[in-house]
Design an enzyme around this catalytic site. Sequence first.
Site, PDB file in Angstrom:
ATOM      1  CD  GLU A  59      -2.798  -1.104  -0.114  1.00  0.00           C
ATOM      2  OE1 GLU A  59      -3.195  -0.044  -0.617  1.00  0.00           O
ATOM      3  OE2 GLU A  59      -3.001  -2.219  -0.617  1.00  0.00           O
TER       4      GLU A  59
ATOM      5  CD1 TRP B 219      -1.494  -0.113  -3.843  1.00  0.00           C
ATOM      6  CD2 TRP B 219      -1.842   1.071  -5.714  1.00  0.00           C
ATOM      7  NE1 TRP B 219      -2.053  -0.953  -4.780  1.00  0.00           N
ATOM      8  CE2 TRP B 219      -2.277  -0.239  -5.937  1.00  0.00           C
ATOM      9  CE3 TRP B 219      -1.957   1.997  -6.753  1.00  0.00           C
ATOM     10  CZ2 TRP B 219      -2.833  -0.658  -7.153  1.00  0.00           C
ATOM     11  CZ3 TRP B 219      -2.505   1.584  -7.970  1.00  0.00           C
ATOM     12  CH2 TRP B 219      -2.939   0.284  -8.157  1.00  0.00           C
TER      13      TRP B 219
ATOM     14  CD1 TRP C  26     -17.126  14.494 -18.112  1.00  0.00           C
ATOM     15  CD2 TRP C  26     -17.836  12.919 -16.689  1.00  0.00           C
ATOM     16  NE1 TRP C  26     -16.059  13.662 -17.847  1.00  0.00           N
ATOM     17  CE2 TRP C  26     -16.471  12.693 -16.989  1.00  0.00           C
ATOM     18  CE3 TRP C  26     -18.488  12.048 -15.826  1.00  0.00           C
ATOM     19  CZ2 TRP C  26     -15.759  11.635 -16.440  1.00  0.00           C
ATOM     20  CZ3 TRP C  26     -17.770  10.991 -15.282  1.00  0.00           C
ATOM     21  CH2 TRP C  26     -16.431  10.792 -15.577  1.00  0.00           C
TER      22      TRP C  26
ATOM     23  CG  ASN D 146      -8.399   2.745   0.075  1.00  0.00           C
ATOM     24  OD1 ASN D 146      -8.223   3.686  -0.693  1.00  0.00           O
ATOM     25  ND2 ASN D 146      -8.335   1.481  -0.323  1.00  0.00           N
TER      26      ASN D 146
ATOM     27  CD1 TRP E 180     -12.544  11.950 -14.208  1.00  0.00           C
ATOM     28  CD2 TRP E 180     -11.008  12.799 -12.820  1.00  0.00           C
ATOM     29  NE1 TRP E 180     -11.474  12.395 -14.966  1.00  0.00           N
ATOM     30  CE2 TRP E 180     -10.519  12.909 -14.146  1.00  0.00           C
ATOM     31  CE3 TRP E 180     -10.212  13.269 -11.779  1.00  0.00           C
ATOM     32  CZ2 TRP E 180      -9.269  13.478 -14.448  1.00  0.00           C
ATOM     33  CZ3 TRP E 180      -8.968  13.829 -12.078  1.00  0.00           C
ATOM     34  CH2 TRP E 180      -8.522  13.931 -13.390  1.00  0.00           C
TER      35      TRP E 180
ATOM     36  CD1 TRP F 241     -10.055  11.889  -6.175  1.00  0.00           C
ATOM     37  CD2 TRP F 241     -12.052  11.357  -7.028  1.00  0.00           C
ATOM     38  NE1 TRP F 241     -10.994  12.110  -5.204  1.00  0.00           N
ATOM     39  CE2 TRP F 241     -12.235  11.794  -5.704  1.00  0.00           C
ATOM     40  CE3 TRP F 241     -13.164  10.963  -7.763  1.00  0.00           C
ATOM     41  CZ2 TRP F 241     -13.496  11.841  -5.092  1.00  0.00           C
ATOM     42  CZ3 TRP F 241     -14.425  11.014  -7.163  1.00  0.00           C
ATOM     43  CH2 TRP F 241     -14.577  11.444  -5.846  1.00  0.00           C
TER      44      TRP F 241
END
Length: 475
Positions: free
Chosen positions: A273, A276, A304, A339, A357, A380
């Site tokens: 993690e 990440w 959108w 998360n 987003w 995102w």
Amino acid sequence: MASPSLYWLRNDLRLTDNAALTAAAAQGPVIFLHVLDDETPGAWRLGGAARWWLHKSLEALSATVPLILRPGAADKVIAEVLTESGAASVHFTRDYAPWSGGLERRVKAAADAAGASCHRYGGFLLHEPESIRNGSGEPYRVYTPFSKACFAAGEPRALKPVPQFTVFDGKLKSDSLADWGLLPTRPDWANGMAAHWTPGEAGAAARLKNFIADGLAHYADERDRPDRDVTSRLSPYLRSGEISPGQCWHAVRAAQLAAGGKLDRAAEKFLKEVLWREFSYHLLHHWPTLPEKPFRPEFAEFPWNENPQALKQWQKGRTGYPIVDAGLRELWVTGIMHNRVRMIAASFLIKDLLIPWQEGERWFWDTLVDADIGSNSASWQWVAGCGADAAPYFRIFNPVLQGEKFDPAGAYVRKWLPELAAMPDEFVHRPWEAPALVLKAAGVELGKNYPHPVVDHGTARDRALAAFKEIKGAA
Ligand SMILES: Cc1cc2nc3c(=O)[nH]c(=O)nc-3n(C[C@H](O)[C@H](O)[C@H](O)COP(=O)(O)OP(=O)(O)OC[C@H]3O[C@@H](n4cnc5c(N)ncnc54)[C@H](O)[C@@H]3O)c2cc1C
């Protein structure tokens, strides 16, 4: 008497494992300068929650070292302080935001003009983004080979202890922290954050220690459960550098070693993690438009549905989907969101509401205490399906099933949505399906004290898939 050295504090608000401070201290009496630079990042100036955190963190640090606080463009402020102090060197930790490279070059030019040397150090990341490349010498676009390359690069360098230093005792003007107005003006706004967090280096060290003692053993199996207090909650400390990723890495490795094999799976999962975070910065460094533009360019044409009213309902945690609303309320009160719930809430905004987003990214930027230009934009884009190595767009979270899977007894939902506290488990993630008598017994009046669903998930899912088919190259 040695000339002073200027240590420019940025996202490295700590004394331990700080290469820039260590080098500055070795050269002469240290000037601890922090610049509130709202000019350079432009639209990405610090958000509200991060400003609250910064105030508290600087307050904690100033109990240990005297800080010179100045506002303005950092390169100009540094030029002034060099002239006023006669410092012979500038030291700082490298930052990776899209505007930072240019700023760092301007700082170097300011140092050159003042006849001072200029030194930049790593420490915000485990690996410099240039140092991890694939077999063809290109930056990675996929997480798994990236993380393998990081593991193959070996353990991070040994930690640096707090250096011996003397503080520059010349007169330099400084703002007072209160002048900066970093705290919210409406007094109640940050109460929840103050109850949840102890910003500062000591708070970070305590958090890491507690995580290793209580959370780590359960991390691999329970990190997706928002109803369990299992994850480290180190992200705001990492974001402002009150702890380094190296400190987290080595502490977890030491715990793993001490447990003689018992913590192997948990430790590997945790370190992955942390990688990440590295991957997010690796992407940001190589693709600096990440905060604004889709990594996959075909998504620029996505149809959108701008919907300010639905956006407001989402921001306030009033979509009618309990797991989404609980996450947004947790965020508002504490400045953080689990998360798994971030993924569910983000998916809901992007796919069920078809809102760009970037709107969610902006809201998180303003409300998260860990608001981080690398991890926020990469995450995102990951949820939106337009990022590097992203979840495919057509994989659309069902907020009811996600809630039932990861918060099976509804404890997380009940904690953040007190209006649903008396709902039976069976309906806590789908209150609109509850019979009238059940709602009445639980004190829930849909449309009054808790909203009806803002969209029907099944219909919204079909609409999202149809919208996805409209963009070229969708797969
Ligand atoms: C839509 C969305 C937005 C996000 N925005 C941010 C953000 O602004 N800042 C931020 O730090 N994280 C962000 N994340 C990633 C992740 O949610 C948080 O890092 C994590 O929840 C922090 O909790 P923790 O410290 O308990 O994590 P732990 O599970 O204890 O993980 C340890 C550390 O690893 C890093 N990490 C863990 N997961 C991720 C991840 N998916 N991506 C990048 N780094 C990770 C964090 O630095 C974290 O502190 C976002 C995720 C999503 C889905």
